[in-house]
Enzyme design. Structure first.
Site, PDB file in Angstrom:
ATOM      1  N   SER A  70       0.979  -1.122  -0.144  1.00  0.00           N
ATOM      2  CA  SER A  70      -0.165  -0.035  -0.130  1.00  0.00           C
ATOM      3  C   SER A  70       0.912   1.263  -0.082  1.00  0.00           C
ATOM      4  CB  SER A  70      -1.070  -0.103   1.133  1.00  0.00           C
ATOM      5  OG  SER A  70      -0.136   0.226   2.340  1.00  0.00           O
ATOM      6  N   LYS A  71       0.334   2.299  -0.071  1.00  0.00           N
ATOM      7  CA  LYS A  71       1.011   3.608  -0.060  1.00  0.00           C
ATOM      8  C   LYS A  71       1.953   3.725   1.019  1.00  0.00           C
ATOM      9  CE  LYS A  71      -2.491   6.718  -1.996  1.00  0.00           C
ATOM     10  NZ  LYS A  71      -3.683   6.340  -1.366  1.00  0.00           N
ATOM     11  N   ARG A  72       1.754   3.093   2.097  1.00  0.00           N
ATOM     12  CA  ARG A  72       2.696   3.097   3.294  1.00  0.00           C
ATOM     13  C   ARG A  72       4.005   2.590   2.850  1.00  0.00           C
ATOM     14  NH1 ARG A  72       1.948  -0.787   6.654  1.00  0.00           N
ATOM     15  NH2 ARG A  72       0.193  -1.620   5.238  1.00  0.00           N
ATOM     16  N   GLY A 130       5.493   3.550   0.020  1.00  0.00           N
ATOM     17  CA  GLY A 130       6.236   4.228  -0.946  1.00  0.00           C
ATOM     18  C   GLY A 130       5.238   4.327  -1.987  1.00  0.00           C
TER      19      GLY A 130
END
Ligand code: GLU
Length: 492
Positions: free
Chosen positions: A254-256, A258
């Site tokens: 996920s965006k976490r 990067g």
């Protein structure tokens, strides 16, 4: 003779094309190209709240950037269109009517509020909530009564309650689901839009899809879809559920973790060829642990038999390494073409100055090509060739510039540089070598202060080339400024 392979990528246009979607698209595309089959692009835009044209555009742009050309779909058309689900609503209606006529589906008048209330009650009783089939056997009078109340029905599928549904997956083998766990799911909602599990079956059938290759997160949807295939009497396609992609901490990517959107990778200076090569290895591998493949090789070797059941880990470091490999394989001309627009974007020069800057940019690419992993890194690290302000690394200033001999050295060098007829690599080198002889100092002790003065850091490409590319006026001005800085105590 077996049927011609037809596969599809069916994104929902609710955001960017993410790494997972791009990998699914790639496996489908490679499979199609390997078998000289057809790669269909279908836009599953039935979520009218979340689907946007901007998202369709960005998905197409990302696929184009990755070089995954589709044979049928948006912009291309094809014999099985339309390829946007919202343009196929009549088709879904017509097919749902068939199921209604055969009593394989029924109208349900329960309102969302009633359903929610019963869901809560089921939860309170400790039961897994599922539709209680209240409308499964309505009488004609009950139906009329609901209609008179102004209720708009949904169409529900009469799903089997007993027995099991087996998914024969090309990657995961046979996976068996208990039918008791599947409820009478909605085929067509009260607003006339189809649900995913229904539309996907109608479309995959009508579009002649032979292999459904998609993320493993859809495996649990497959028994429902198989029941719909069976209700219609459609032959089943082959299913292949490809493993999830996880971050290094083994949670879903996920965006976490990067960047996850393909266009973001493009904007950060990753090369399309490197991206494709890297994505291909997320769940697929070739016998000899080889990692670098051209697109043609991927097409040649790709096989579903070699797709793993285990989740793939997205390893940014490996992607960086791979991108560096591809970046070094570019010709300087190719590299220049790729970075010129990015340098304009970074404000290093204007589009009007492009031709005038080209020779310098060539020189910069030559010295930096082997030192960076991405185009963006090349652009970022080359800022001191263009911008007036240098950002000084405080530690470099302390350790290198604040030495007694440095202010004099920099002043002498500036004077020498100004005397040079040409400010090119041989002349600059000549100055340093002469000074080395005269002062008896090590060459490194002469070069390092200049490096910090001109680039702000302790690491840079070869100093003679760097100086020549920065140019005499900027170099001298920075060295003078650094000489002043060197005289001041560290606290200032
Ligand atoms: N629109 C679905 C998705 O984006 C497609 C799933 C499928 O390939 O069946 O997840």
């Amino acid at each position: 003779m077996t049927a011609k392979v037809r596969v599809r990528f069916a994104p929902s246009p609710t955001g960017f094309l993410h790494v997972g979607g791009a990998r699914t698209a790639l496996f489908n595309w490679l499979f199609a190209r390997h078998h000289q089959g057809v790669f269909v692009l279908r836009i599953e835009d039935t979520d009218q709240v979340r689907s946007t044209q901007a998202s369709v555009d960005v998905i197409l742009e990302a696929l184009r950037w990755l070089g995954m050309d589709w044979d049928e779909g948006p912009e291309k058309g094809g014999p099985y269109g339309p390829y946007f689900q919202t343009e196929r609503l009549d088709i879904y209606r017509e097919y749902a009517q068939r199921l209604l006529d055969e009593d394989k589906a029924y109208l349900c008048y329960c309102t969302p509020e009633e359903l929610e209330m019963r869901r809560q009650e089921a939860l309170a009783r400790g039961e897994a909530p599922k539709y209680d089939r209240r409308c499964a056997h309505l009488t004609e009078a009950e139906r009329r009564q609901f209609e008179e109340e102004g209720r708009t029905p949904v169409i529900r599928f009469r799903s089997g309650d007993k027995g099991q549904t087996a998914v024969n997956d090309l990657i995961r083998g046979e996976v068996v689901f208990e039918n008791a766990l599947l409820d009478d799911f909605v085929l067509i909602k009260s607003d006339g839009l189809p649900t995913y599990n229904y539309a996907v079956v109608v479309d995959d059938h009508l579009m002649g899809i032979t292999h459904v290759i998609r993320g493993e997160d859809h495996l649990s949807n497959t028994p429902r879809q198989i029941q719909v295939y069976e209700a219609f009497g459609f032959p089943l396609p082959q299913f292949a559920h490809i493993p999830m992609i996880l971050g290094p901490d083994r949670t879903r990517l996920s965006k976490r973790h990067g960047a996850t959107s393909v266009t973001q990778f493009r904007d950060e200076g990753y090369l399309s060829e490197a991206m494709v090569n890297y994505l291909a290895l997320l769940g697929w591998g070739y016998d000899d642990k080889r990692e670098l493949f051209t697109k043609e090789e991927l097409i040649k070797y790709f096989a579903l038999e070699k797709v793993s059941k285990n989740p793939a880990i997205f390893d940014q470091k490996k992607l960086d390494w791979m991108n560096g490999v591809y970046l070094r394989e570019l010709s300087v001309e190719q590299l220049v073409e790729a970075v010129l627009p990015m340098m304009i974007g970074a404000g290093y020069f204007t589009a009007d100055e492009l031709e005038a800057q080209r020779p310098r940019v060539e020189g910069i690419c030559e010295v930096l090509q082997t030192r960076v992993k991405t185009l963006k890194e090349l652009v970022d690290t080359s800022y001191y060739f263009f911008l007036d302000e240098v950002v000084y690394d405080p530690e470099a200033v302390d350790k290198i510039l604040r030495k007694d001999y440095v202010p004099d050295l920099l002043a002498t060098l500036v004077a020498e540089f100004l005397r040079l007829e040409k400010f090119d690599v041989p002349s600059i080198e000549g100055v340093f070598l002469r000074l080395q002889e005269e002062t008896g100092r090590k060459l490194g002790d002469l070069i390092q202060p200049v490096r910090v003065a001109v680039t702000g850091r302790r690491v840079s490409p070869g100093m003679y080339e760097t100086l020549a590319l920065v140019g005499r006026p900027k170099a001298c001005q920075r060295m003078k400024q650094a000489a002043e800085m060197a005289k001041k105590p560290a606290s200032e």
